[in-house]
Scaffold this active site. Structure first.
Site: not given
Ligand code: NAD
Length: 483
Positions: A154, A177, A180, A230, A234-235, A252, A286, A386, A463
């Protein structure tokens, strides 16, 4: 400095070199038109290993360089980002879909992170510990080594710089990383940094898919600290993988932030701020104020003003700098549309939007009309999950007590907003909200100097601000017998 142009192919940046060899590729699309934008190399374990080795090799010289010099180099990176802001913003706008001025702001914020943490690079200091006159005891704050940074789609440049800048200032090296769907700007970022004087290998980028390159980075034994931004699932996976090497993580994650408008608020200001809180970046934020808690006495008037604001929102291709761009990824576009249907089936009323635009010029892009659901109960899925789109859920309340209860009734705890002219109430409610940051009579208040992060399932670690840099050092205590 040469301008930044969109390339035909993107790959990893390792040791300062853009590597576009290899036979495994995917395509990144312009979400405003659906057209292919560039080829991106699908890096995996091999590329991650190369990037981590390079970052490890660069680490010794970087960590032993006096902090003031690291800071000066980071200032040059900051200046170079600003010099290249227009080209970078154009690429980010094409790749992400966001309006050009939003992309310009992302670049400015990324530059600001480098500027801010450059100033801290020579101010990390230990302390002496009085353990008795027979000993001299002191602490040193030492970097971890190679740090891994997994970034969502985002706000790629902002999010990458947010964690990389403090990591580098503290004497670590970094491998990024990017997501994608939005890798392009981060690749240029790494190349610009090297051109500005950042030693090769100090900041590498590996393009690729999350389950491949992302997972390989998190699992790598020489990555000693991880920052992940993210989604919650995934987190959780990142944390599980990091456990194998006992690598500490900052997470985050997502949010479903409450934005509470009390009956004594200035309604014009609250309406404008609340619309901005959900509409900026098409709600793909987020910290978006996605649950609007409105005191019942002003509920209808507030909704009326919000509807009026949303009707005037100009949707368009990011490069044309509209008020709102498309949804960045195809999967996210499908998800937001599903939530629009779900809201109706859960019994919420559509006050405005609720669909894709009818404008034929926008049909090829992933556009969603800014949407307001009223009659929402906080137990509904649209109020608990969300959505990550321009979809606002409005929930009425009668008392301060009830507002706090509804606000905290979520698994998330990232941010919150309060609109009131009652000082006591503002501080009382701010103290009771489960949120890492609270804005009063504003939304997204707090800059780069103010710590940012989640309570509950929105993650942990902070952060921004001085606090963040301490996540990238570990304390070593040295004690010497002197008596
Ligand atoms: P996502 O979890 O799908 O992906 C985030 C990143 O993780 C990408 O680079 C992805 O390629 C990578 N990833 C995916 N699977 C992985 C794995 N198994 N191991 C390691 N890396 C992996 O999230 P998204 O859809 O890209 O982003 C949207 C989410 O991010 C929303 O939930 C949003 O709230 C959150 N977000 C949080 C903040 C914050 O500061 N708290 C900021 C921006 C976005």
């Amino acid at each position: 400095m040469s301008g930044v142009e969109l390339l035909e192919a993107y790959g990893s940046v390792v040791d300062g070199e853009h590597r576009v060899g290899g036979d495994s590729w995917f395509t990144t699309y312009d979400p405003g038109t659906g057209e292919a934008l560039a080829r991106v190399h699908r890096g995996g374990e091999r590329e991650v290993d190369m990037a981590v080795r390079s970052a490890y090799a660069a680490w010794h010289a970087w960590k032993t360089m006096p902090g003031v010099e690291r800071g000066r180099i980071m200032l040059k990176v900051s200046a170079a980002l600003l010099e290249n802001a227009e080209g970078l913003a154009r690429i980010e706008s094409l790749d992400n879909g966001k309006p050009l001025r939003g992309a310009m702001q992302d670049i400015a914020v990324a530059a600001r992170y480098f500027e801010y943490y450059a100033g801290l690079a020579d101010k990390l200091q230990g302390e002496t510990i009085p353990i008795g006159d027979q000993h001299h005891s002191y602490t040193r704050l030492e970097p971890y080594g190679v740090t891994g940074h997994v970034v969502p789609w985002n706000a790629a440049m902002q999010q990458a710089a947010r964690s990389v800048a403090p990591a580098l200032a503290a004497g670590n090296t970094a491998v990024i990383k990017p997501a994608e769907d939005t890798s392009l700007a981060c690749v240029h970022f790494a190349l610009i940094a090297v051109e500005a004087g950042l030693p090769a290998g100090v900041m590498n980028v590996v393009t690729g898919l999350g389950a491949e390159a992302g997972a390989a980075l998190v699992r790598h034994r020489d990555v000693r600290r991880i920052t992940f931004t993210g989604s919650v699932p995934t987190g959780q996976e990142v944390m599980r993988q990091a456990a194998a090497n006992l690598s500490p993580v900052t997470l985050e994650l997502g949010g479903k932030s409450p934005n509470i408008v009390f009956e004594d608020a200035d309604l014009d200001v609250a309406a404008a701020g609340s619309a901005m809180a959900i509409n900026v970046n098409a709600g793909q934020v987020c910290a978006a104020g996605s649950r609007l808690l409105a005191h019942r006495s002003i509920h209808d008037e507030l909704v009326e003003r919000l509807v009026e604001i949303d009707r005037k929102v100009r949707l368009g291709h990011g490069i044309e700098d509209p008020d709102m761009g498309p949804i960045t990824t195809a999967a996210q576009f499908a998800k937001v549309k599903d939530y629009l249907e779900l809201g109706v089936s859960e019994g919420a009323r559509v006050a405005v939007g609720g669909d894709v635009p009818s404008d034929p010029d926008l049909r090829a892009g992933q556009f969603i009309l800014p949407t307001i659901f009223t009659g929402v109960d906080n137990g509904m899925r649209i109020a608990q999950e969300e959505i990550f789109g321009p979809v606002l859920c409005v929930i009425p309340f009668d008392t301060e007590e009830e507002a706090v209860r509804i606000a905290n009734d979520t698994k998330y705890g990232l941010t919150a907003g309060i609109w009131t002219n009652d000082l006591g109430r503002a501080h009382r409610v701010a103290a009771r909200l489960d949120a890492g940051q609270v804005s009063v009579n504003d939304y997204f208040a707090g800059g780069i100097q103010a710590p940012f992060g989640g309570f509950k399932e929105s993650g942990f670690g902070r952060e921004k601000g001085v606090e963040a840099i301490y996540h990238y050092v570990q304390t070593k205590t040295v004690s010497m017998k002197i008596g």
